[in-house]
Design a protein around this motif. Structure first.
Motif, PDB file in Angstrom:
ATOM      1  N   ALA A   7       0.812  -1.211   0.000  1.00 36.59           N
ATOM      2  CA  ALA A   7       0.000   0.000   0.000  1.00 36.59           C
ATOM      3  C   ALA A   7       0.847   1.264   0.000  1.00 36.59           C
ATOM      4  O   ALA A   7       0.481   2.264  -0.616  1.00 36.59           O
ATOM      5  N   ILE A   8       1.977   1.225   0.704  1.00 35.71           N
ATOM      6  CA  ILE A   8       2.853   2.392   0.807  1.00 35.71           C
ATOM      7  C   ILE A   8       4.297   1.952   0.667  1.00 35.71           C
ATOM      8  O   ILE A   8       4.720   0.977   1.301  1.00 35.71           O
ATOM      9  N   GLU A   9       5.050   2.671  -0.157  1.00 34.02           N
ATOM     10  CA  GLU A   9       6.479   2.431  -0.311  1.00 34.02           C
ATOM     11  C   GLU A   9       7.211   3.762  -0.202  1.00 34.02           C
ATOM     12  O   GLU A   9       6.940   4.681  -0.989  1.00 34.02           O
ATOM     13  N   VAL A  10       8.113   3.856   0.749  1.00 31.47           N
ATOM     14  CA  VAL A  10       8.847   5.092   0.995  1.00 31.47           C
ATOM     15  C   VAL A  10      10.335   4.786   1.002  1.00 31.47           C
ATOM     16  O   VAL A  10      10.777   3.823   1.621  1.00 31.47           O
ATOM     17  N   SER A  11      11.113   5.618   0.319  1.00 28.79           N
ATOM     18  CA  SER A  11      12.556   5.408   0.261  1.00 28.79           C
ATOM     19  C   SER A  11      13.284   6.739   0.350  1.00 28.79           C
ATOM     20  O   SER A  11      13.034   7.656  -0.437  1.00 28.79           O
ATOM     21  N   GLY A  12      14.169   6.851   1.331  1.00 31.83           N
ATOM     22  CA  GLY A  12      15.055   8.004   1.433  1.00 31.83           C
ATOM     23  C   GLY A  12      14.371   9.340   1.640  1.00 31.83           C
ATOM     24  O   GLY A  12      14.882  10.372   1.191  1.00 31.83           O
ATOM     25  N   LEU A  13      13.252   9.352   2.361  1.00 31.31           N
ATOM     26  CA  LEU A  13      12.475  10.572   2.512  1.00 31.31           C
ATOM     27  C   LEU A  13      13.186  11.563   3.434  1.00 31.31           C
ATOM     28  O   LEU A  13      13.524  11.237   4.576  1.00 31.31           O
ATOM     29  N   THR A  14      13.412  12.777   2.931  1.00 33.02           N
ATOM     30  CA  THR A  14      14.027  13.825   3.743  1.00 33.02           C
ATOM     31  C   THR A  14      13.194  15.101   3.651  1.00 33.02           C
ATOM     32  O   THR A  14      12.546  15.373   2.635  1.00 33.02           O
ATOM     33  N   LYS A  15      13.226  15.877   4.741  1.00 33.93           N
ATOM     34  CA  LYS A  15      12.532  17.171   4.771  1.00 33.93           C
ATOM     35  C   LYS A  15      13.181  18.059   5.814  1.00 33.93           C
ATOM     36  O   LYS A  15      13.422  17.636   6.947  1.00 33.93           O
ATOM     37  N   SER A  16      13.468  19.294   5.419  1.00 35.50           N
ATOM     38  CA  SER A  16      14.031  20.271   6.339  1.00 35.50           C
ATOM     39  C   SER A  16      13.263  21.576   6.239  1.00 35.50           C
ATOM     40  O   SER A  16      12.671  21.892   5.201  1.00 35.50           O
ATOM     41  N   TYR A  17      13.300  22.319   7.333  1.00 34.03           N
ATOM     42  CA  TYR A  17      12.762  23.679   7.358  1.00 34.03           C
ATOM     43  C   TYR A  17      13.883  24.597   7.810  1.00 34.03           C
ATOM     44  O   TYR A  17      14.269  24.591   8.977  1.00 34.03           O
ATOM     45  N   GLY A  18      14.453  25.313   6.830  1.00 28.70           N
ATOM     46  CA  GLY A  18      15.644  26.092   7.141  1.00 28.70           C
ATOM     47  C   GLY A  18      16.746  25.153   7.598  1.00 28.70           C
ATOM     48  O   GLY A  18      17.013  24.133   6.965  1.00 28.70           O
ATOM     49  N   PRO A  19      17.381  25.462   8.723  1.00 27.27           N
ATOM     50  CA  PRO A  19      18.471  24.603   9.203  1.00 27.27           C
ATOM     51  C   PRO A  19      17.988  23.374   9.961  1.00 27.27           C
ATOM     52  O   PRO A  19      18.805  22.531  10.355  1.00 27.27           O
ATOM     53  N   THR A  20      16.674  23.259  10.168  1.00 26.29           N
ATOM     54  CA  THR A  20      16.142  22.165  10.977  1.00 26.29           C
ATOM     55  C   THR A  20      15.756  20.986  10.104  1.00 26.29           C
ATOM     56  O   THR A  20      14.831  21.079   9.285  1.00 26.29           O
ATOM     57  N   ALA A  21      16.440  19.859  10.264  1.00 27.39           N
ATOM     58  CA  ALA A  21      16.116  18.632   9.539  1.00 27.39           C
ATOM     59  C   ALA A  21      15.027  17.888  10.298  1.00 27.39           C
ATOM     60  O   ALA A  21      15.208  17.510  11.455  1.00 27.39           O
ATOM     61  N   VAL A  22      13.872  17.694   9.655  1.00 27.55           N
ATOM     62  CA  VAL A  22      12.744  17.019  10.293  1.00 27.55           C
ATOM     63  C   VAL A  22      12.732  15.540   9.944  1.00 27.55           C
ATOM     64  O   VAL A  22      12.450  14.697  10.802  1.00 27.55           O
ATOM     65  N   LEU A  23      13.018  15.200   8.690  1.00 28.68           N
ATOM     66  CA  LEU A  23      13.155  13.805   8.265  1.00 28.68           C
ATOM     67  C   LEU A  23      14.549  13.618   7.681  1.00 28.68           C
ATOM     68  O   LEU A  23      15.011  14.439   6.876  1.00 28.68           O
ATOM     69  N   ARG A  24      15.190  12.500   8.034  1.00 29.00           N
ATOM     70  CA  ARG A  24      16.585  12.280   7.658  1.00 29.00           C
ATOM     71  C   ARG A  24      16.756  10.943   6.952  1.00 29.00           C
ATOM     72  O   ARG A  24      17.490  10.080   7.425  1.00 29.00           O
ATOM     73  N   GLY A  25      16.039  10.736   5.862  1.00 32.59           N
ATOM     74  CA  GLY A  25      16.200   9.507   5.089  1.00 32.59           C
ATOM     75  C   GLY A  25      15.357   8.363   5.602  1.00 32.59           C
ATOM     76  O   GLY A  25      15.894   7.318   5.990  1.00 32.59           O
ATOM     77  N   VAL A  26      14.051   8.542   5.593  1.00 35.42           N
ATOM     78  CA  VAL A  26      13.125   7.529   6.109  1.00 35.42           C
ATOM     79  C   VAL A  26      12.763   6.532   5.013  1.00 35.42           C
ATOM     80  O   VAL A  26      12.395   6.917   3.906  1.00 35.42           O
ATOM     81  N   ASP A  27      12.868   5.239   5.337  1.00 34.06           N
ATOM     82  CA  ASP A  27      12.443   4.149   4.455  1.00 34.06           C
ATOM     83  C   ASP A  27      11.403   3.325   5.199  1.00 34.06           C
ATOM     84  O   ASP A  27      11.626   2.942   6.344  1.00 34.06           O
ATOM     85  N   LEU A  28      10.282   3.054   4.526  1.00 32.73           N
ATOM     86  CA  LEU A  28       9.302   2.141   5.134  1.00 32.73           C
ATOM     87  C   LEU A  28       8.395   1.571   4.051  1.00 32.73           C
ATOM     88  O   LEU A  28       8.204   2.167   2.991  1.00 32.73           O
ATOM     89  N   THR A  29       7.849   0.387   4.357  1.00 32.64           N
ATOM     90  CA  THR A  29       6.925  -0.295   3.458  1.00 32.64           C
ATOM     91  C   THR A  29       5.734  -0.779   4.276  1.00 32.64           C
ATOM     92  O   THR A  29       5.907  -1.352   5.347  1.00 32.64           O
ATOM     93  N   VAL A  30       4.531  -0.535   3.759  1.00 35.21           N
ATOM     94  CA  VAL A  30       3.305  -0.953   4.442  1.00 35.21           C
ATOM     95  C   VAL A  30       2.541  -1.920   3.541  1.00 35.21           C
ATOM     96  O   VAL A  30       2.031  -1.521   2.497  1.00 35.21           O
ATOM     97  N   PRO A  31       2.473  -3.211   3.899  1.00 36.38           N
ATOM     98  CA  PRO A  31       1.700  -4.155   3.097  1.00 36.38           C
ATOM     99  C   PRO A  31       0.206  -3.826   3.124  1.00 36.38           C
ATOM    100  O   PRO A  31      -0.313  -3.320   4.132  1.00 36.38           O
ATOM    101  N   THR A  32      -0.471  -4.119   2.045  1.00 34.97           N
ATOM    102  CA  THR A  32      -1.911  -3.909   1.960  1.00 34.97           C
ATOM    103  C   THR A  32      -2.642  -4.734   3.021  1.00 34.97           C
ATOM    104  O   THR A  32      -2.279  -5.876   3.297  1.00 34.97           O
TER     105      THR A  32
END
Length: 262
Positions: A7-32
């Protein structure tokens, strides 16, 4: 939603706001057809993950597919495939419970007869029939949360995001919502749940991902994680892996995640 065992496949997810890193390379898989619990304290990045997967914000890097659709290039298809119950209620308190559900049916373009039947079914299922014609402003916190979730389900999504759905609820209301999640699972619905409550993840999830300061520090079944850390509870696991608790009131010091949700 396209037919898939994932259902969900995530690889290397990153997100920052200015100098603040909120996500630092998230990987996850959610089976249906499973419940995946993303467990972590305030500021860990849980809401940011949900906001990216539901196309509310874009990631800085990485890829994500929801229901077989790329969240960046097929955002309309993703939105049609999902339901979202966020931390902040979508209930219009000036409307009655029935009117809130009818509004969602109209937004989903359900035919009138189908919409009427769906609204009545959800009012009964969520134990709101007796209060259906009262303004939502008169509802208790637990009733508003049940109405909020019922509104999410009007269009029968096969994948739903529940972002800390029981925060602030009393124990009985929390357990009522747990039962609703179990019923959805029995119908084949996939659930991505974010929570600060260790018991909630233990009770509901097939897979638990421990998110701390934007990193997924461990992932597995509740039993596997307990065995891995040599503890009896998920709190033992979180303490062993991060050095601090995941229980409400604990903060990693990252405020950006909460700011996104406001």
């Amino acid at each position: 939603m396209t037919t898939s065992t994932t259902a969900i496949e995530v690889s290397g997810l990153t997100k920052s706001y200015g100098p603040t890193a909120v996500l630092r390379g998230v990987d996850l898989t959610v089976p249906t057809g499973t419940v995946y619990a993303l467990l972590g304290p305030n500021g860990a990045g849980k809401t940011t993950v949900v906001n990216i997967l539901s196309t509310l914000i874009t990631a800085d890097a990485g890829t994500a597919r929801v229901g077989g659709y790329d969240v960046r290039t097929d955002s309309d298809a993703v939105r049609r495939s999902i339901g979202v119950t966020g931390q902040f209620s979508a209930v219009d308190e000036l409307l009655t419970g029935r009117e809130n559900l009818r509004l969602m049916a109209d937004l989903a373009h359900l035919p009138r007869i189908e919409a009427r039947a769906r609204v009545e079914d959800l009012l009964g299922r969520f134990d709101l029939a007796d209060a259906a014609d009262r303004r939502a402003s008169t509802y208790s916190g637990g009733m508003k949360r049940r109405l909020d979730l019922a509104m999410t389900l009007v269009a029968r999504p096969r994948l739903i995001f529940l972002d800390e759905p029981t925060t602030g609820l009393d124990p009985r209301s929390r357990r009522d919502l747990w039962q609703i999640v179990r019923e959805l699972l029995a119908e084949g619905v996939t659930v991505l749940l974010t929570t600060q409550y260790l018991e909630e993840a233990d009770q509901l999830a097939h897979t638990v991902g421990l998110l701390d300061a934007g990193r997924l520090v461990a992932e597995g079944t509740p039993a596997d994680l307990k065995a891995q850390a040599g503890g009896d509870t998920l709190d033992d696991v979180f303490l062993a892996l991060t050095g601090h608790s995941a229980t409400p009131g604990t903060d990693t010091g990252t405020d950006a995640d909460r700011e996104v949700a406001r």
